[in-house]
Motif scaffolding. Sequence first.
Motif, short mmCIF file in Angstrom:
data_model
loop_
_atom_site.label_atom_id
_atom_site.label_comp_id
_atom_site.label_asym_id
_atom_site.label_seq_id
_atom_site.Cartn_x
_atom_site.Cartn_y
_atom_site.Cartn_z
N GLY A 64 28.08 31.64 26.59
CA GLY A 64 28.54 32.82 25.88
C GLY A 64 29.26 32.49 24.58
N THR A 65 29.52 33.52 23.79
CA THR A 65 30.18 33.36 22.50
C THR A 65 31.69 33.17 22.65
OG1 THR A 65 30.39 35.76 22.26
CG2 THR A 65 28.44 34.72 21.29
N GLN A 66 32.23 33.49 23.81
CA GLN A 66 33.66 33.32 24.06
C GLN A 66 33.84 32.80 25.48
OE1 GLN A 66 36.01 36.68 22.90
NE2 GLN A 66 37.88 35.93 23.83
N LEU A 67 34.44 31.61 25.62
CA LEU A 67 34.60 30.99 26.93
C LEU A 67 35.99 31.26 27.49
CD1 LEU A 67 32.85 27.53 26.36
CD2 LEU A 67 31.91 29.61 27.38
N LEU A 68 36.03 31.56 28.80
CA LEU A 68 37.27 31.83 29.51
C LEU A 68 37.35 30.98 30.76
CD1 LEU A 68 37.18 35.75 29.47
CD2 LEU A 68 38.48 34.27 27.92
N PRO A 69 38.54 30.81 31.34
CA PRO A 69 38.62 30.17 32.65
C PRO A 69 37.82 30.98 33.68
CG PRO A 69 40.79 30.37 31.65
CD PRO A 69 39.87 31.18 30.81
N VAL A 70 37.12 30.30 34.57
CA VAL A 70 36.32 30.97 35.59
C VAL A 70 36.74 30.46 36.97
CG1 VAL A 70 34.01 31.42 36.48
CG2 VAL A 70 34.37 31.21 34.01
N HIS A 71 37.08 31.40 37.87
CA HIS A 71 37.44 31.09 39.25
C HIS A 71 36.32 31.55 40.17
CE1 HIS A 71 42.04 31.47 38.23
NE2 HIS A 71 41.43 30.54 37.52
N LEU A 72 35.76 30.63 40.93
CA LEU A 72 34.76 30.96 41.95
C LEU A 72 35.41 30.81 43.32
CD1 LEU A 72 31.87 31.53 42.98
CD2 LEU A 72 31.46 29.06 42.86
N TRP A 73 35.42 31.90 44.09
CA TRP A 73 36.05 31.89 45.40
C TRP A 73 35.00 31.77 46.50
CZ3 TRP A 73 41.24 31.63 46.15
CH2 TRP A 73 42.04 31.85 45.03
N LEU A 74 35.22 30.83 47.41
CA LEU A 74 34.33 30.60 48.54
C LEU A 74 35.11 30.75 49.84
CD1 LEU A 74 32.45 27.36 47.37
CD2 LEU A 74 31.72 29.74 47.05
N ASP A 75 34.46 31.32 50.86
CA ASP A 75 35.04 31.28 52.20
C ASP A 75 35.10 29.84 52.67
OD1 ASP A 75 35.38 34.02 52.23
OD2 ASP A 75 33.55 34.42 53.38
N ARG A 76 35.96 29.56 53.64
CA ARG A 76 36.23 28.18 54.02
C ARG A 76 34.97 27.41 54.42
NH1 ARG A 76 40.45 25.27 54.49
NH2 ARG A 76 41.79 27.11 54.16
N GLY A 77 34.06 28.05 55.14
CA GLY A 77 32.85 27.35 55.56
C GLY A 77 32.04 26.84 54.39
N ASP A 78 31.87 27.66 53.37
CA ASP A 78 31.13 27.24 52.18
C ASP A 78 31.93 26.25 51.35
OD1 ASP A 78 28.71 28.74 52.49
OD2 ASP A 78 29.81 30.55 51.93
N PHE A 79 33.25 26.44 51.30
CA PHE A 79 34.09 25.54 50.51
C PHE A 79 34.04 24.12 51.07
CE2 PHE A 79 38.14 23.54 49.34
CZ PHE A 79 38.18 23.80 47.98
#
Length: 290
Positions: A64-79
């Motif tokens: 993208g033209t403007q980058l931001l911090p990105v948080h991806l949340w996973l349930d414990r099994g996937d994490f």
Amino acid sequence: MWLDYAARQALISVGAFARAPRLKFAAHASPLSFPQEGDVVVSLTTHGERISSAVAAISSLLLGTQLLPVHLWLDRGDFESEWPRALKGLVDRGLQVRCSDGAFGPHTKYFGTFAECAGTDTRVITIDDDMMYPRWFVEKLLNAAQADPGSVVAYRAHRIVTTGGEIERYRRWRQVRTTAPSHLHFSTGVSGVAYPPAMVDYVASLGTEFLHHAPRADDVWLNACALRSGHRVRQVFPHPREFSIVPGSQRRALVRENLRGGGNDLQIAATYGPADVAKLLAEPEPGSAG
């Protein structure tokens, strides 16, 4: 409304098949990276086989033209499981993967980030894990948010319809055709939504109360919270924008399920009380596009 959405997505998807492989390549090869901190944060969740869809969605932000911090949340099994190589590539480029402290379903998209950002004057943008966002997605969303700093800003919203002092069925609501903010507007998370800091604080203060009202409908809970906390909803453009679905995702199946099964109606009824309906009925009709 849902039939129109499905038909438009069929047209939009033509170019999606060509774009998806390029986005996944970007997860491995892009020289760009997401910042780690900022006063605006993007938040999303995914699970199981949908992680591959999330890679395309997150990669579209990386380009993208403007980058931001990105948080991806996973349930414990996937994490705690082995992550796909493409997801690891995004982590190398600054993606922050977090472990959810509960099984919150679609609310996982925002819950952890709202809790972290409460009291820090941070705006939060939520996105879905199966959409490919255009290069200007963040830029134009934040431009609209800066024009209406106290509003919830979305690329796509519905006009809540009332009849006889009651909320009509969701499928009878109309598309919003204005940029004017209103309590009668209901933002839909599929195309991305920006929440002002005060809204983040309010939702975070309620904890897991959503589990008693709309456990499977984060849009319903967040829009009810916007109404109660005095934050009106506005669209970025006078007309709703819909972006490309990641090929192979289950979005069309969800659309069919909502059409056939009544969608969000039960959870709307369980969430919106008499005081909420009274506030909707007292809201003047939204103005014309600005």
